[in-house]
Write a protein that holds these residues in place. Structure first.
Motif, PDB file in Angstrom:
ATOM      1  N   CYS A  24      46.818  39.582  43.510  1.00  0.00           N
ATOM      2  CA  CYS A  24      45.939  38.468  43.168  1.00  0.00           C
ATOM      3  C   CYS A  24      46.460  37.699  41.959  1.00  0.00           C
ATOM      4  O   CYS A  24      46.316  36.482  41.879  1.00  0.00           O
ATOM      5  CB  CYS A  24      44.525  38.967  42.910  1.00  0.00           C
TER       6      CYS A  24
ATOM      7  N   CYS B 222      36.816  46.629  42.729  1.00  0.00           N
ATOM      8  CA  CYS B 222      38.186  46.127  42.636  1.00  0.00           C
ATOM      9  C   CYS B 222      39.076  47.299  42.243  1.00  0.00           C
ATOM     10  O   CYS B 222      38.688  48.148  41.457  1.00  0.00           O
ATOM     11  CB  CYS B 222      38.280  45.029  41.583  1.00  0.00           C
ATOM     12  N   GLN B 223      40.272  47.343  42.776  1.00  0.00           N
ATOM     13  CA  GLN B 223      41.154  48.485  42.547  1.00  0.00           C
ATOM     14  C   GLN B 223      41.955  48.355  41.237  1.00  0.00           C
ATOM     15  O   GLN B 223      42.720  49.231  40.907  1.00  0.00           O
ATOM     16  CB  GLN B 223      42.116  48.636  43.717  1.00  0.00           C
TER      17      GLN B 223
ATOM     18  N   CYS C 281      44.608  46.912  40.466  1.00  0.00           N
ATOM     19  CA  CYS C 281      45.929  47.352  40.896  1.00  0.00           C
ATOM     20  C   CYS C 281      46.977  47.285  39.796  1.00  0.00           C
ATOM     21  O   CYS C 281      46.915  46.432  38.905  1.00  0.00           O
ATOM     22  CB  CYS C 281      46.414  46.488  42.059  1.00  0.00           C
TER      23      CYS C 281
ATOM     24  N   CYS D 101      44.539  39.197  48.035  1.00  0.00           N
ATOM     25  CA  CYS D 101      44.110  40.571  47.783  1.00  0.00           C
ATOM     26  C   CYS D 101      43.841  41.250  49.116  1.00  0.00           C
ATOM     27  O   CYS D 101      43.103  40.727  49.930  1.00  0.00           O
ATOM     28  CB  CYS D 101      42.841  40.582  46.937  1.00  0.00           C
TER      29      CYS D 101
HETATM   30  S1  SF4 Z   1      44.699  42.730  44.352  1.00  0.00           S
HETATM   31 FE1  SF4 Z   1      43.589  42.096  42.535  1.00  0.00          FE
HETATM   32  S2  SF4 Z   1      41.475  41.727  43.238  1.00  0.00           S
HETATM   33 FE2  SF4 Z   1      42.526  42.892  44.824  1.00  0.00          FE
HETATM   34  S3  SF4 Z   1      41.976  45.001  44.379  1.00  0.00           S
HETATM   35 FE3  SF4 Z   1      43.965  44.607  43.381  1.00  0.00          FE
HETATM   36  S4  SF4 Z   1      43.436  43.950  41.310  1.00  0.00           S
HETATM   37 FE4  SF4 Z   1      41.549  43.838  42.532  1.00  0.00          FE
END
Ligand code: SF4
Ligand code: SF4
Lengths: 419, 430
Positions: free
Chosen positions: A231, A223-224, A226, A266
């Protein structure tokens, strides 16, 4: 009980940085803070003394002790003082003064943030923390720090530095597609079959069927976490949220209703829903399932709940200093491809590795999506015509499967779920 | 035209129950049993009983038939009461006999929409958290908006129905079977005959509010559920809102045609005359054409200037048999209905009903494709090519559960005919 940091399940942890946040006061982005909520003046000056005295006077706690604690707590946060020294100096008095824990420590991040539990930039985050410090009695804040320190300095460090952001530098050039990270993740988090919280892409730019060490590339995809986690925005229960302390994006297993909205929102495809009663793939998850705030966020999620890479949150919140700041995948990688840490800290692994590889290309995945991922890749970026290839070793060869549906069907056919 | 409505006939279903009706109840009841069996199986074993899966390495789709049916029902609900509101606001007296049918369709469709969400979440308890967190999530979660508008709509339509009914129920009190009187008493709580004029006015303004809300809800909040999710190609489109609005209205009118025809057949209600059905047919023709028009737009822009992933998606769409079933399911009835307008002699009620059924099924398919397509070809390159293309084959359980919502709706409507008159009566005439 002194409200602890690591593994405490009552309330919302130690109140470091959270202190006595005025409850139910949403803080719109960029709004000026009212004067009484302003940040404390600089630590050294007489202004600070005055400010601290004023704030402490409103509490029942010892003013002098409060000031000293606050000063030393800041020193710990700055790394000038060790937890042991703090404990030696103040341990007994802290116990005597705050022994009975009546501090209001429930942080109200939910209401303080305009977007699920966290403001969307670091500046904002820092400001709201300072606001919290200023708003709550200094005694509360410092006693909170003291409480934390009594339990665990490392957590305190990340909590106090609440403007940090955990992330990774992942080196495509170093990655050898051995899938060790995927395997280690499964074992660490006990994820169900065919669930790959971190998954290794293996690709070729020209369409050759065979893996070619010299030409083909690979990289792992957790998971990034972010900075703009789409999400979290769509989650109807705020079960998916960004933790203010360290920027982890987590799922509260107790409140997730399994709508799978986060999954469709996501762009990275890192979410794995628990479609059925989980199977114990790796002998169970025996770390703490709750984080420092008491939210259930770690390990394989229960049935009907969303799961994804947590950056091994149980390690970040662990009492064991050796585990803090590490992830299972990073530990397992034999090729030094994964560098985990606070990406805002120039001395931490992610930035250090970027420094080392300053001549190489770097990229972020799906830059245009606007999620501001916190993983930086080093090396050649897969082009939009990259095709997946079979790597040197396959998931099947490592006793893992990539095919969820097949696995589910097989399990079903095997009569595991009777009825 | 209200004057032509024979009160006796309208009230007959409240007094007499035929064996045919009982047979229908038994049939629908059996359908319910099948539904319960399927649903309980899913409740006990989890969503693994569906054909859903994770996109990404899983190559599945996390949303499928339940979500598709959800938007279908919401659309029908939005359109149903709009028909009735339009009759009132624009004084289309000719259509008065079907006004209440529109209201009932809405009141039945809304719970069916909600039910599909419950099926998708895995259990009713799941909704509670959404409610609890609503105040915190409403400013960012499209699903929270949806909870809000569905509830709002439910309240509005119940108020509307009650307001338009009270004077009538009061006048009917002595003419309905004894066991219904407590029910009527409840609906008439606090009623005074003097309120009629006020109520009439309120109903009028409510009708206007409802008409104003429809484009906002059906053409707004529902498509936003998807189009605000920028992560998946295929969901983002400026025309999605208007397209959905027309689909909603089309499927709602199709429903009204089917239910109206069923009543006419079952209760010999000739006063729902051909002029009414011809009028509805005209509306359905125009709406179906509009739906096709939007479809053409989507497809054309998807095949030409679209980004890579949208193009791949559209191209696959064109090879999907189901897509063409949907297109044919709208086009053929639309052409036939057009013919009945040009040549009135081509009109036949059974054919129109068949057309209406075809259109609503086609719109259901379109909704399903809309939900699933973005997830079959998720995200954008390079990740789009590094992940497997998705697949989705709904299980028998999903089919049974989804079809059951139609059965439950039919059951509810059938039961409603035994409680309140399905056609608005003029209290003066009673
Ligand atoms: S949007 Fe949410 S689930 Fe998707 S990579 Fe980013 S933090 Fe992770
Ligand atoms: S699946 Fe759970 S975490 Fe994801 S959006 Fe729904 S409730 Fe939130």
């Amino acid at each position: 009980m002194v409200n602890g940091c690591g593994g405490s399940t009552d309330g919302e942890g130690c109140g470091c940085g959270g202190g006595d946040v005025p409850t139910n006061t949403p803080v719109p982005d960029g709004e000026e803070q009212p004067a009484q909520f302003g940040p404390p003046p600089a630590l050294s000056g007489p202004e600070w003394e005055e400010w601290a005295e004023e704030v402490l006077a409103e509490t029942d706690f010892d003013t002098e002790l409060g000031k000293r604690l606050a000063r030393d707590a800041y020193r710990i946060a700055d790394g000038d003082l060790s937890k042991e020294a703090f404990q030696r100096r103040h341990g007994d008095r802290v116990e005597a003064e705050f022994g009975v824990d009546e501090r209001p420590t429930k942080t109200t991040l939910e209401s303080a943030a305009s977007i699920p539990r966290v403001p969307d930039d670091h500046e904002q985050s820092r400001r709201s923390m300072l606001k919290a410090l200023g708003a709550g009695a200094a005694a509360t804040a410092t006693a909170g720090l003291a409480g934390c320190l009594g339990e665990d300095e490392q957590t305190m460090a990340t909590t106090e530095e609440s403007n940090g952001q955990l992330g990774m530098t992942i080196d495509v050039e170093n990655c050898i597609a051995c899938l060790q990270c995927s395997e280690a993740c499964k074992e660490e988090n006990n994820t169900s079959a065919a669930v790959h919280w971190t998954y290794v892409f293996r690709w070729a730019e020209d369409e050759d069927a065979e893996w070619d060490d010299d030409h083909d590339d690979s990289m792992t995809r957790p998971c990034q976490h972010c900075t703009r986690p789409t999400c979290t925005y769509v989650c109807p229960t705020q079960a998916r949220y960004k933790r203010e302390d360290d920027g982890l994006v987590l799922t509260d297993y107790d409140t997730c209703i399994g709508c799978r909205y986060c999954e469709v929102a996501c762009p990275y495809g890192v979410n794995y829903f628990q479609w059925a009663e989980p199977t114990d793939e790796a002998g169970g998850f025996d770390e703490s399932r709750t984080d420092q705030h008491g939210d259930t966020v770690a390990g394989n999620p229960p049935e009907g709940v969303m799961g994804k890479c947590t950056f091994c949150v149980h390690r970040q919140d662990s009492d064991d200093p050796d585990l803090v700041g590490t992830t299972a995948c990073e530990d397992a990688c034999p090729a030094d491809a994964i560098h985990f840490g606070d990406i805002t800290d120039p001395d931490d692994a992610p930035q250090r590795h970027l420094e080392e590889k300053s001549d190489s290309n770097t990229f972020e995945l799906l830059d245009e999506a606007g999620n501001e991922p916190n993983i930086t890749y080093v090396g050649p970026e897969p082009s939009s015509s990259a095709t997946p290839v079979e790597g040197p070793v396959s998931y099947e060869e490592m006793d893992m499967t990539e095919h969820r549906r097949e696995e589910i069907d097989a399990r079903w056919a095997g009569g595991e779920a009777d009825d | 035209m209200t004057d032509d409505v024979p009160v006796e006939r309208v009230l007959r279903p409240l007094h007499t129950t035929t064996w045919k009706f009982l047979a229908l109840l038994v049939l629908l009841g059996l359908g319910m049993l099948l539904f319960l069996e399927a649903w309980i199986t899913q409740l006990r074993n989890g969503l693994i009983m569906t054909g859903l899966g994770d996109w990404g390495t899983g190559g599945g789709v996390p949303w499928g038939m339940y979500i598709g049916s959800f938007i279908w029902w919401v659309g029908i609900a939005h359109g149903g009461i709009a028909v009735s509101a339009a009759v009132r606001v624009f004084k289309m007296d000719q259509f008065e006999p079907i006004a209440r049918i529109g209201e009932i369709v809405t009141l039945v469709a809304l719970p069916m929409a909600a039910a599909n969400i419950v099926f998708d979440l895995g259990g009713p308890d799941r909704l509670i958290n959404t409610m609890i967190m609503w105040p915190q999530t409403v400013h960012h979660s499209p699903l929270a908006w949806d909870v809000a508008v569905v509830s709002l709509y439910l309240v509005l339509s119940m108020t509307y129905l009650t307001l338009t009914m009270r004077a009538e129920l009061y006048a009917l009190m002595d003419r309905v079977p004894r066991y219904l009187r407590p029910v009527y008493g409840l609906l008439l709580l606090g009623y005074r005959p003097e309120e009629d004029e006020k109520a009439e006015q309120m109903a009028y303004w409510l009708a206007i509010a409802i008409l104003a809300l429809v484009p906002l809800l059906s053409g707004g909040v529902v498509p936003w559920l998807f189009s605000l999710v920028g992560a998946q190609p295929g969901w983002f489109g400026a025309a999605t809102g208007p397209a959905m609005l027309f689909e909603s209205l089309a499927s709602a009118i199709a429903f009204v045609i089917v239910v109206g025809a069923a009543f006419r057949y079952a209760y010999d209600w000739e006063f729902i005359d051909d002029a009414v059905f011809r009028g509805l047919t005209k509306a359905l023709t125009v709406l179906s054409m509009a739906v096709l028009w939007f479809l053409l737009h989507d497809t054309l822009s998807g095949v030409y200037a679209a980004p890579v992933q949208d193009e791949a998606l559209t191209e696959t769409l064109l090879t999907m048999p189901l897509f063409w079933v949907a297109v044919a399911g709208i086009t053929i009835p639309a052409l036939y209905m057009l013919a009945t307008i040009v040549r009135p002699s081509a009109y036949s009620l059974p054919a129109v009903v068949a057309g209406a059924i075809s259109v609503s099924i086609a719109i259901w398919i379109k909704k399903l494709i809309f939900v699933v397509e973005g997830l079959l070809y998720p995200t954008t390159p390079p990740l789009a090519n590094l992940y497997p293309t998705g697949s989705y084959s709904p299980t028998a359980i999903e089919w049974v559960v989804v079809v059951s919502t139609v059965v439950i709706a039919a059951l509810l409507i059938a039961l409603a005919t035994k409680i309140i008159p399905m056609v608005e009566l003029d209290p003066e005439e009673i």
